[in-house]
Design an enzyme around this catalytic site. Structure first.
Site, PDB file in Angstrom:
ATOM      1  N   MET A  86       0.795  -1.228   0.000  1.00  0.00           N
ATOM      2  CA  MET A  86       0.000   0.000   0.000  1.00  0.00           C
ATOM      3  C   MET A  86       0.833   1.286   0.000  1.00  0.00           C
ATOM      4  O   MET A  86       0.357   2.319   0.462  1.00  0.00           O
ATOM      5  CB  MET A  86      -0.951   0.005   1.214  1.00  0.00           C
ATOM      6  CG  MET A  86      -1.897  -1.180   1.241  1.00  0.00           C
ATOM      7  SD  MET A  86      -2.950  -1.276  -0.222  1.00  0.00           S
ATOM      8  CE  MET A  86      -4.138  -0.010   0.194  1.00  0.00           C
ATOM      9  N   ILE A 103       2.958   4.093  -2.363  1.00  0.00           N
ATOM     10  CA  ILE A 103       3.255   4.551  -3.724  1.00  0.00           C
ATOM     11  C   ILE A 103       4.770   4.502  -3.903  1.00  0.00           C
ATOM     12  O   ILE A 103       5.522   4.921  -3.013  1.00  0.00           O
ATOM     13  CB  ILE A 103       2.687   5.963  -3.944  1.00  0.00           C
ATOM     14  CG1 ILE A 103       1.162   5.875  -3.993  1.00  0.00           C
ATOM     15  CG2 ILE A 103       3.254   6.601  -5.204  1.00  0.00           C
ATOM     16  CD1 ILE A 103       0.461   7.202  -4.045  1.00  0.00           C
ATOM     17  N   LEU A 104       5.216   3.976  -5.029  1.00  0.00           N
ATOM     18  CA  LEU A 104       6.653   3.863  -5.295  1.00  0.00           C
ATOM     19  C   LEU A 104       7.092   4.998  -6.219  1.00  0.00           C
ATOM     20  O   LEU A 104       6.322   5.461  -7.070  1.00  0.00           O
ATOM     21  CB  LEU A 104       6.945   2.507  -5.946  1.00  0.00           C
ATOM     22  CG  LEU A 104       6.663   1.305  -5.034  1.00  0.00           C
ATOM     23  CD1 LEU A 104       6.610   0.016  -5.841  1.00  0.00           C
ATOM     24  CD2 LEU A 104       7.707   1.204  -3.921  1.00  0.00           C
ATOM     25  N   ASN A 124       2.120  -6.553 -10.300  1.00  0.00           N
ATOM     26  CA  ASN A 124       1.167  -6.183  -9.241  1.00  0.00           C
ATOM     27  C   ASN A 124      -0.169  -6.866  -9.518  1.00  0.00           C
ATOM     28  O   ASN A 124      -0.506  -7.144 -10.677  1.00  0.00           O
ATOM     29  CB  ASN A 124       0.973  -4.656  -9.271  1.00  0.00           C
ATOM     30  CG  ASN A 124      -0.019  -4.176  -8.216  1.00  0.00           C
ATOM     31  OD1 ASN A 124       0.029  -4.598  -7.063  1.00  0.00           O
ATOM     32  ND2 ASN A 124      -0.928  -3.292  -8.612  1.00  0.00           N
ATOM     33  N   HIS A 157      -4.325  -6.287  -8.988  1.00  0.00           N
ATOM     34  CA  HIS A 157      -5.343  -5.298  -8.650  1.00  0.00           C
ATOM     35  C   HIS A 157      -6.711  -5.959  -8.766  1.00  0.00           C
ATOM     36  O   HIS A 157      -6.971  -6.673  -9.738  1.00  0.00           O
ATOM     37  CB  HIS A 157      -5.245  -4.087  -9.584  1.00  0.00           C
ATOM     38  CG  HIS A 157      -6.243  -3.027  -9.240  1.00  0.00           C
ATOM     39  ND1 HIS A 157      -6.083  -2.198  -8.149  1.00  0.00           N
ATOM     40  CD2 HIS A 157      -7.435  -2.704  -9.802  1.00  0.00           C
ATOM     41  CE1 HIS A 157      -7.138  -1.394  -8.064  1.00  0.00           C
ATOM     42  NE2 HIS A 157      -7.969  -1.681  -9.057  1.00  0.00           N
ATOM     43  N   SER A 204      -6.759  -8.376 -12.104  1.00  0.00           N
ATOM     44  CA  SER A 204      -5.740  -8.235 -13.146  1.00  0.00           C
ATOM     45  C   SER A 204      -4.358  -8.330 -12.520  1.00  0.00           C
ATOM     46  O   SER A 204      -4.126  -7.775 -11.444  1.00  0.00           O
ATOM     47  CB  SER A 204      -5.840  -6.848 -13.812  1.00  0.00           C
ATOM     48  OG  SER A 204      -7.158  -6.567 -14.247  1.00  0.00           O
ATOM     49  N   ASP A 215      -1.624   1.467 -11.011  1.00  0.00           N
ATOM     50  CA  ASP A 215      -2.547   0.481 -11.604  1.00  0.00           C
ATOM     51  C   ASP A 215      -2.591   0.554 -13.135  1.00  0.00           C
ATOM     52  O   ASP A 215      -3.629   0.309 -13.750  1.00  0.00           O
ATOM     53  CB  ASP A 215      -3.966   0.627 -11.009  1.00  0.00           C
ATOM     54  CG  ASP A 215      -3.987   0.363  -9.511  1.00  0.00           C
ATOM     55  OD1 ASP A 215      -3.168  -0.429  -9.038  1.00  0.00           O
ATOM     56  OD2 ASP A 215      -4.826   0.958  -8.807  1.00  0.00           O
ATOM     57  N   GLU A 272      -8.267 -13.997  -7.358  1.00  0.00           N
ATOM     58  CA  GLU A 272      -6.938 -13.381  -7.282  1.00  0.00           C
ATOM     59  C   GLU A 272      -5.866 -14.415  -6.970  1.00  0.00           C
ATOM     60  O   GLU A 272      -4.786 -14.423  -7.575  1.00  0.00           O
ATOM     61  CB  GLU A 272      -6.908 -12.305  -6.192  1.00  0.00           C
ATOM     62  CG  GLU A 272      -7.634 -11.023  -6.548  1.00  0.00           C
ATOM     63  CD  GLU A 272      -7.467  -9.983  -5.451  1.00  0.00           C
ATOM     64  OE1 GLU A 272      -6.327  -9.650  -5.086  1.00  0.00           O
ATOM     65  OE2 GLU A 272      -8.496  -9.502  -4.931  1.00  0.00           O
TER      66      GLU A 272
HETATM   67  C1  GRF Z   1      -6.015  -7.773  -2.613  1.00  0.00           C
HETATM   68  O1  GRF Z   1      -7.383  -7.671  -2.932  1.00  0.00           O
HETATM   69  C2  GRF Z   1      -5.186  -7.084  -3.651  1.00  0.00           C
HETATM   70  O2  GRF Z   1      -5.657  -7.241  -4.946  1.00  0.00           O
HETATM   71  C3  GRF Z   1      -5.308  -5.656  -3.212  1.00  0.00           C
HETATM   72  O3  GRF Z   1      -5.228  -5.706  -1.807  1.00  0.00           O
HETATM   73  C4  GRF Z   1      -5.679  -6.972  -1.360  1.00  0.00           C
HETATM   74  C5  GRF Z   1      -4.578  -7.582  -0.578  1.00  0.00           C
HETATM   75  O4  GRF Z   1      -4.968  -8.769   0.065  1.00  0.00           O
HETATM   76  N1  GRF Z   1      -4.362  -4.825  -3.883  1.00  0.00           N
HETATM   77  P1  GRF Z   1      -3.872  -9.752   0.645  1.00  0.00           P
HETATM   78  O5  GRF Z   1      -2.963  -8.942   1.554  1.00  0.00           O
HETATM   79  O6  GRF Z   1      -3.127 -10.361  -0.504  1.00  0.00           O
HETATM   80  O7  GRF Z   1      -4.642 -10.785   1.426  1.00  0.00           O
END
Ligand code: GRF
Length: 221
Positions: free
Chosen positions: A92, A94-95, A109, A111, A138, A147, A176
């Site tokens: 979380m 920003i780079l 990454n 998303h 994605s 993103d 995911e």
């Molecule tokens: C995931 O939904 C990811 O896509 C988003 O943040 C959430 C992270 O969940 N960017 P976790 O830490 O992998 O459980």
């Protein structure tokens, strides 16, 4: 087979990181997860990684005067572990452009939307507010703008009428976990490679059939 030395950057729960760790247990998986870094020392994912015998580093961004100083410390850890590929998984911060340039085409990454729709935070509530019937997730190569970047793989996930942000997030999260493991396999093996600003997949199977939401024809007909 040489496996690509991979680090995962997290900020919290780390369920996507855990999915990558599980996938990478297969001896023929092309990536090896050797390091997990969190910018939050309290991230639950650090414990999960340690249980799997993976090196972990908590690099608390609040202890650094600047983004660049924080990233220099992250880079030092990546260098020390001889990392060739970085996976962001719920990371979380920003780079900076400099860090992203250093990892050009070597940082990916996940998303929780079908990019380029619904970039940014609070994704699932915005999907519901928009009234769409299909969302998804994605995995993309990281570019300086948040993103954005060539998409390696996407999964489409149906939205149902009584969804709230929590139920929808849970359904997308399941996808995911499968998608990230698959996309990392494609990318680390070289089967998915950047060409221009698109991804080309080697030996790509034919297209899957369309996903209808609501299901059509009805499964019970
Ligand atoms: C995931 O939904 C990811 O896509 C988003 O943040 C959430 C992270 O969940 N960017 P976790 O830490 O992998 O459980």
């Amino acid at each position: 087979m040489t496996r690509v030395r991979t680090a995962v950057l997290i900020s919290g729960r780390g369920s996507n990181m855990a999915a990558l760790v599980e996938a990478a247990k297969a001896p023929d998986y092309p990536a090896e997860i050797v390091l997990v870094i969190s910018n939050r020392p309290e991230a639950g994912g650090l414990g999960i990684a340690a249980e799997h015998g993976i090196a972990t580093e908590a690099i608390d961004h609040t202890e650094f005067d600047s983004r660049a100083a924080f990233e220099a410390r992250v880079q030092e850890a990546l260098d020390r572990h001889d990392i060739a590929l970085v996976c962001l998984a719920g990371f979380m911060r920003i780079l900076t452009e400099e860090f992203i340039a250093r990892w050009n085409n070597a940082m990916i990454n996940i998303h929780p939307s079908l990019l380029p729709a619904f970039k940014g935070l609070d994704t699932h509530q915005r999907v519901l507010d928009a009234g769409v019937r299909i969302t998804g997730c994605s995995v993309h190569v990281v570019r300086p703008e948040m993103d954005t970047g060539p998409v390696i793989a996407q999964a489409a996930v149906p939205v149902v009428s009584d969804d709230d942000a929590r139920t929808l997030a849970a359904r997308v999260l399941e996808a995911e976990h499968r998608l990230y493991a698959y996309a990392l396999e494609l990318f680390a093996s070289g089967r998915a490679r950047v060409s221009g600003e698109r991804i080309v997949i080697e030996d790509e199977p034919g297209a899957a059939s369309a996903l209808f939401s609501p299901p059509f024809p009805r499964p019970d007909q």
